[in-house]
Design an enzyme around this catalytic site. Structure first.
Site, PDB file in Angstrom:
ATOM      1  N   GLU A   1      -7.602   3.434   7.029  1.00  0.00           N
ATOM      2  CA  GLU A   1      -8.433   3.013   5.922  1.00  0.00           C
ATOM      3  C   GLU A   1      -8.533   1.661   5.795  1.00  0.00           C
ATOM      4  O   GLU A   1      -9.655   0.971   5.634  1.00  0.00           O
ATOM      5  CB  GLU A   1      -8.096   4.004   4.577  1.00  0.00           C
ATOM      6  CG  GLU A   1      -8.389   3.482   3.443  1.00  0.00           C
ATOM      7  CD  GLU A   1      -8.025   4.145   2.221  1.00  0.00           C
ATOM      8  OE1 GLU A   1      -8.606   4.019   0.982  1.00  0.00           O
ATOM      9  OE2 GLU A   1      -7.024   4.477   2.332  1.00  0.00           O
ATOM     10  N   HIS A   2      -7.526   0.997   5.391  1.00  0.00           N
ATOM     11  CA  HIS A   2      -7.443  -0.494   5.455  1.00  0.00           C
ATOM     12  C   HIS A   2      -6.747  -1.205   6.702  1.00  0.00           C
ATOM     13  O   HIS A   2      -5.809  -0.754   7.126  1.00  0.00           O
ATOM     14  CB  HIS A   2      -6.455  -1.013   4.105  1.00  0.00           C
ATOM     15  CG  HIS A   2      -6.924  -0.116   3.117  1.00  0.00           C
ATOM     16  ND1 HIS A   2      -6.233   0.845   2.404  1.00  0.00           N
ATOM     17  CD2 HIS A   2      -7.727  -0.406   2.028  1.00  0.00           C
ATOM     18  CE1 HIS A   2      -6.572   1.417   1.219  1.00  0.00           C
ATOM     19  NE2 HIS A   2      -7.776   0.633   1.074  1.00  0.00           N
TER      20      HIS A   2
ATOM     21  N   GLN B   1       0.889  -1.029  -0.016  1.00  0.00           N
ATOM     22  CA  GLN B   1      -0.168  -0.092   0.174  1.00  0.00           C
ATOM     23  C   GLN B   1       1.020   1.230  -0.001  1.00  0.00           C
ATOM     24  O   GLN B   1       0.312   2.392  -0.372  1.00  0.00           O
ATOM     25  CB  GLN B   1      -0.983  -0.061   1.224  1.00  0.00           C
ATOM     26  CG  GLN B   1      -1.868  -1.151   1.092  1.00  0.00           C
ATOM     27  CD  GLN B   1      -2.898  -1.039  -0.034  1.00  0.00           C
ATOM     28  OE1 GLN B   1      -3.653  -0.064  -0.208  1.00  0.00           O
ATOM     29  NE2 GLN B   1      -2.775  -2.271  -0.910  1.00  0.00           N
TER      30      GLN B   1
ATOM     31  N   ASP C   1      -9.007  -3.967  -3.209  1.00  0.00           N
ATOM     32  CA  ASP C   1      -8.745  -2.574  -3.919  1.00  0.00           C
ATOM     33  C   ASP C   1      -9.307  -3.156  -5.569  1.00  0.00           C
ATOM     34  O   ASP C   1      -9.430  -1.949  -5.979  1.00  0.00           O
ATOM     35  CB  ASP C   1      -7.320  -2.589  -3.945  1.00  0.00           C
ATOM     36  CG  ASP C   1      -6.770  -1.479  -2.957  1.00  0.00           C
ATOM     37  OD1 ASP C   1      -7.568  -1.153  -2.129  1.00  0.00           O
ATOM     38  OD2 ASP C   1      -5.450  -1.165  -2.602  1.00  0.00           O
TER      39      ASP C   1
ATOM     40  N   HIS D   1       1.469   3.422  -3.214  1.00  0.00           N
ATOM     41  CA  HIS D   1       0.356   4.268  -3.600  1.00  0.00           C
ATOM     42  C   HIS D   1       0.974   5.936  -3.984  1.00  0.00           C
ATOM     43  O   HIS D   1       0.574   6.325  -5.068  1.00  0.00           O
ATOM     44  CB  HIS D   1      -0.771   4.498  -2.828  1.00  0.00           C
ATOM     45  CG  HIS D   1      -1.952   3.452  -3.284  1.00  0.00           C
ATOM     46  ND1 HIS D   1      -2.818   3.754  -4.339  1.00  0.00           N
ATOM     47  CD2 HIS D   1      -2.342   2.212  -2.722  1.00  0.00           C
ATOM     48  CE1 HIS D   1      -3.765   2.916  -4.207  1.00  0.00           C
ATOM     49  NE2 HIS D   1      -3.338   1.900  -3.326  1.00  0.00           N
TER      50      HIS D   1
ATOM     51  N   HIS E   1     -47.450  27.787  13.687  1.00  0.00           N
ATOM     52  CA  HIS E   1     -47.647  26.621  13.618  1.00  0.00           C
ATOM     53  C   HIS E   1     -48.742  25.843  14.454  1.00  0.00           C
ATOM     54  O   HIS E   1     -49.387  25.111  13.646  1.00  0.00           O
ATOM     55  CB  HIS E   1     -46.179  25.944  14.293  1.00  0.00           C
ATOM     56  CG  HIS E   1     -45.171  26.116  13.686  1.00  0.00           C
ATOM     57  ND1 HIS E   1     -44.317  27.220  13.299  1.00  0.00           N
ATOM     58  CD2 HIS E   1     -44.200  25.043  13.513  1.00  0.00           C
ATOM     59  CE1 HIS E   1     -43.191  27.112  12.798  1.00  0.00           C
ATOM     60  NE2 HIS E   1     -43.097  25.868  12.718  1.00  0.00           N
TER      61      HIS E   1
END
Length: 437
Positions: free
Chosen positions: A320-321, A252, A354, A255, A414
């Site tokens: 995230e992961h 990862q 992914d 990336h 109202h």
């Protein structure tokens, strides 16, 4: 509690400075796009992608010609991944029901799940052609029955990437634009002379794309704040070894130059062995330049005494992961509450998530997992309620309660909405400005 950091990443203060610089660039760029439209978009595309076609939107014939360049076996792989994502999205959509219930005699309440009318799907691809991102955003929007799906992706090495365009076409995009970065996000959200604005933006991207979505939120809807990818490996010595941990971290880290990756373990021996394996793999990894930068600035190795400490730290980081390889993976599933997606057991891995397994890979980053999940078919749906009162008795009863409660709060106008129903459907006179008896 005993938590030891064998390695820390860049200090938060330095990260904040990076964020501040990004905010300024994005703010100025979006303002320029809003003021000058297509002219600004073209200048930005020329500056950052060296790409300036006659039209950024591909015609149907251009799409067909580009897709025809994809080899048959590659198209089969793309179709397989698309089908997995679409099938899971369809199962999710089938779980979402419109409802209508009679809560009291004559009082009917319900809700409908209505798709947003238009969505802009951003598919990253300037550095790596993110074929899978097209499935995640476009195919899922198709399952949600969004009437207008606009797709944008940057050129790859100066031209449209055939595999990405194929995935966009297969997914069901109605418009395909070869346009990247802030200029794509801004054009889709703000509109230009040639691009009609959308109601919602989805898809991952770099820090500038994420910041552009953040600044545009409110003017348009967004899926979530999806910044640079993050990964965490939670491991013990019973289920994982150093090579597996190092591979999953660096897989990862490649990336981008700012992709946080964290090893969380209760074994110092495993932690130290993983550090050695990372150095070895960086010596042979073709993407080592990128992965090494992320590991140097954003990599962390944390050693805890207990599993309870590990889950507390994992929930605080809210990565995230989260790859879990322990002797109690189901325990982590039950006790984790802040994350993007879990990958349970050594046979599972983030790369499958992914690319191909079927769950959506557009996930919350920067601790956003504390309050939102990832992109899914439900993100494209707006749940709208409705009410219907069908009997005079019900109209009178609800009016009486409503009238008194409105007067309690001081809302005379109202209350009169309720009182007029009491008079008409219940035959009871209620003086103007007073609550029901």
């Amino acid at each position: 509690m005993s938590i030891i950091y064998l390695k820390r990443g860049k200090p938060e203060a330095d990260r904040d400075e990076d964020d501040a610089r990004t905010r300024k660039v994005v703010e100025a760029t979006l303002k320029d796009i809003e003021n000058r439209g297509d002219e600004a978009v073209r200048e930005l595309s020329e500056q950052f992608d060296r790409y300036s076609p006659r039209s950024f939107r591909l015609s149907d014939s251009e799409v067909e010609a580009i897709v025809s360049k994809v080899p048959a076996h590659t198209m089969d792989d793309i179709r397989f991944a698309h089908d997995q994502v679409r099938n899971f999205a369809q199962a999710q959509r089938d779980s979402m029901k419109d409802i209508e219930v009679e809560t009291l005699p004559g009082v009917i309440l319900g809700h409908r799940n209505i798709p947003v009318r238009s969505v802009g799907c951003y598919v990253p691809g300037g550095k790596f052609p993110m074929v899978a991102s097209a499935h995640m955003s476009i195919a899922t929007a198709t399952v949600a029955q969004v009437p207008r799906i606009v797709a944008a992706t940057p050129p790859f090495k100066g031209e449209p990437n055939p595999a990405v365009i194929a995935a966009m076409k297969l997914g069901g995009a109605h418009e395909i634009h070869v346009l990247g970065g802030i200029q794509a996000i801004g054009a889709m959200a703000l509109g230009t002379e040639t691009i009609e604005p959308v109601d919602m933006l989805v898809g991952p991207g770099n820090a500038f794309v994420a910041e552009a979505k953040r600044q545009l939120y409110g003017r348009v809807g967004i899926d979530l704040f999806a910044g640079p990818t993050e990964t965490m490996v939670i491991a013990d010595e019973t289920a994982a070894d150093a090579e597996l941990c190092a591979t999953d971290l660096l897989g990862q880290a490649e990336h981008g130059y700012n992709s946080p990756c964290v090893l969380l373990t209760n074994s110092r021996a495993l932690a130290e062995a993983t550090l050695r394996q990372i150095e070895r793999i960086l010596g042979i990894l073709p993407t080592a330049e990128t992965a090494a930068a992320s590991w140097e600035d954003y990599g962390e190795v944390i050693v805890c005494d207990t599993y309870e400490e590990m889950v507390d730290v994992a929930n605080e980081i809210a990565s995230e992961h989260v790859q879990v390889m322990t002797d109690r993976d189901d325990w982590f599933l039950e006790n984790m509450h802040s994350y993007g997606a879990l990958f349970l057991g050594p046979r599972t891995n983030v790369a499958n998530g992914d690319k191909v397994i079927g769950t959506n890979h557009t996930l919350p980053t920067r601790k956003a997992g504390r309050y939102t999940g990832g992109l899914w078919v439900g993100k494209y749906l707006k749940t709208h309620s409705y009410q219907r009162v069908t009997t005079d008795k019900a109209a009178t009863m609800m009016g009486e309660y409503g009238s008194r409660l409105c007067i309690l709060e001081g809302f005379v106008g109202h209350a009169e909405q309720c009182n007029i129903r009491i008079r008409r459907y219940g035959g009871v006179e209620v003086p103007y400005g007073e609550g029901a008896p």
